[in-house]
Design a protein around this motif. Structure first.
Motif, short mmCIF file in Angstrom:
data_model
loop_
_atom_site.label_atom_id
_atom_site.label_comp_id
_atom_site.label_asym_id
_atom_site.label_seq_id
_atom_site.Cartn_x
_atom_site.Cartn_y
_atom_site.Cartn_z
N LEU A 180 51.20 63.70 27.44
CA LEU A 180 50.47 64.90 27.05
C LEU A 180 51.41 65.98 26.52
O LEU A 180 51.14 66.58 25.47
CB LEU A 180 49.66 65.42 28.25
N LEU A 181 52.52 66.20 27.20
CA LEU A 181 53.47 67.22 26.77
C LEU A 181 54.04 66.92 25.38
O LEU A 181 54.05 67.78 24.49
CB LEU A 181 54.61 67.34 27.79
N VAL A 182 54.49 65.70 25.19
CA VAL A 182 55.08 65.32 23.90
C VAL A 182 54.01 65.30 22.80
O VAL A 182 54.28 65.70 21.66
CB VAL A 182 55.82 63.97 24.02
N LEU A 191 49.27 63.77 12.68
CA LEU A 191 48.38 64.81 13.21
C LEU A 191 47.21 64.17 13.94
O LEU A 191 46.87 64.59 15.05
CB LEU A 191 47.89 65.71 12.07
N VAL A 192 46.62 63.14 13.37
CA VAL A 192 45.51 62.44 14.02
C VAL A 192 45.98 61.80 15.33
O VAL A 192 45.30 61.88 16.35
CB VAL A 192 44.90 61.38 13.07
N ALA A 193 47.15 61.17 15.29
CA ALA A 193 47.68 60.52 16.50
C ALA A 193 47.92 61.55 17.60
O ALA A 193 47.59 61.29 18.77
CB ALA A 193 48.98 59.79 16.17
N SER A 194 48.46 62.70 17.25
CA SER A 194 48.75 63.70 18.27
C SER A 194 47.47 64.34 18.81
O SER A 194 47.37 64.63 20.01
CB SER A 194 49.72 64.75 17.74
N VAL A 195 46.48 64.55 17.95
CA VAL A 195 45.19 65.07 18.43
C VAL A 195 44.54 64.05 19.36
O VAL A 195 44.03 64.39 20.43
CB VAL A 195 44.25 65.42 17.25
N MET A 222 45.96 61.63 21.20
CA MET A 222 46.64 61.49 22.49
C MET A 222 46.57 62.78 23.31
O MET A 222 46.57 62.71 24.54
CB MET A 222 48.09 61.05 22.30
N THR A 223 46.51 63.93 22.67
CA THR A 223 46.35 65.17 23.43
C THR A 223 44.97 65.19 24.09
O THR A 223 44.87 65.50 25.29
CB THR A 223 46.53 66.40 22.51
N ALA A 224 43.94 64.86 23.34
CA ALA A 224 42.59 64.86 23.89
C ALA A 224 42.45 63.85 25.03
O ALA A 224 41.99 64.19 26.13
CB ALA A 224 41.57 64.56 22.80
N PRO A 283 42.36 53.88 24.77
CA PRO A 283 42.89 55.03 24.02
C PRO A 283 44.41 55.05 23.93
O PRO A 283 44.96 55.49 22.91
CB PRO A 283 42.37 56.25 24.79
N THR A 284 45.09 54.55 24.95
CA THR A 284 46.54 54.52 24.91
C THR A 284 47.03 53.53 23.85
O THR A 284 47.98 53.82 23.11
CB THR A 284 47.12 54.15 26.29
N THR A 285 46.38 52.39 23.73
CA THR A 285 46.74 51.42 22.71
C THR A 285 46.47 51.96 21.31
O THR A 285 47.32 51.81 20.41
CB THR A 285 45.96 50.10 22.92
N ILE A 286 45.34 52.60 21.12
CA ILE A 286 45.03 53.19 19.81
C ILE A 286 46.05 54.28 19.47
O ILE A 286 46.54 54.35 18.34
CB ILE A 286 43.58 53.73 19.79
#
Length: 170
Positions: free
Chosen positions: A19-21, A57-61, A63-65, A91-94
Motif C-alpha cells: 500500500l505504501l509503495v 497509473l492504473v496499476a498504482s490505483v 493496488m492502492t484501492a 487482485p494481487t496477481t492482476i
C-alpha cells in the motif's frame, strides 16, 4: 499451519508495504500524467510514453484501492470468506501483472536516456526514472506477497481440504 497472529502480522507487513509503495507510485504517475497532459509529452516516442506511464497509473490505483480494502478488511473481518485467500490472490496477481508490464516497458523506453544530457527536450526525465524504480520495488513486493499467499493457500488446503477458504485457522 502458521498461527493466527503470525498470519495477521505477515499480512499487515506485506500489504502495508504494498500500500505504501503503491501510494508513492500513484503520486508520481499522477503528477507525470497531469504534467505531460498540460505541457505535452517528450517529443520522441510520445504515444509510447503516454501508454506506459498510464499503465503504471492504473496499476498504482488498482493496488492502492485493493491494498486499502484487503488490509482494513482483513484486520476487521479476517475470518470472513470475503477476505479469504482467493480474494487476496486475484487482485494481487492482476496488480503484479500490471506492474510488470508497465515497469518493464517504461524501463525499455528510458534505459538508454541520460537525463543530464537530455536538456529541455525531455522534461521530468528524473521523475520518470524515479517512477521506474518505485514500480520495480512494488513489483518485487507484490511477488513476495504472491509467494506468501500461494504458500498459505497450499498449507491451508493440505490441512483443511478444499473447503477452507479463509487465511485463518479455525
Amino acid at each position: 499451519m502458521p498461527s493466527d497472529r503470525a498470519v495477521r502480522i505477515s499480512h499487515s507487513v506485506l500489504f502495508g508495504l504494498t500500500l505504501l509503495v503503491s501510494i508513492i507510485a500513484l503520486i508520481i504517475s499522477a503528477t507525470l500524467v497531469a504534467h505531460y497532459n498540460k505541457d505535452g509529452y517528450p517529443p520522441v516516442h510520445t504515444s509510447a510514453y503516454t501508454a506506459r506511464i498510464r499503465i503504471l497509473l492504473v496499476a498504482s490505483v488498482w493496488m492502492t484501492a485493493f491494498g486499502i480494502i484487503l488490509t482494513v478488511g482483513f484486520q476487521l473481518l479476517g475470518n470472513h470468506v470475503a477476505f479469504g485467500i482467493l480474494s487476496h490472490l486475484v487482485p494481487t496477481t492482476i496488480g503484479f501483472i500490471l506492474y510488470v508490464i508497465g515497469a518493464a516497458s517504461l524501463t525499455a523506453l528510458t534505459d538508454k536516456i541520460d537525463c543530464g544530457k537530455s536538456g529541455d527536450s525531455y522534461s521530468r526525465c528524473g521523475v520518470v526514472k524515479g517512477l521506474v524504480v518505485i514500480s520495480w520495488i512494488d513489483t518485487i513486493i507484490l511477488l513476495i506477497t504472491l509467494v506468501f499467499l500461494i504458500t498459505l493457500a497450499f498449507v491451508a488446503r493440505g490441512r483443511y481440504g478444499v473447503h477452507k477458504s479463509t487465511l485463518y485457522a479455525d
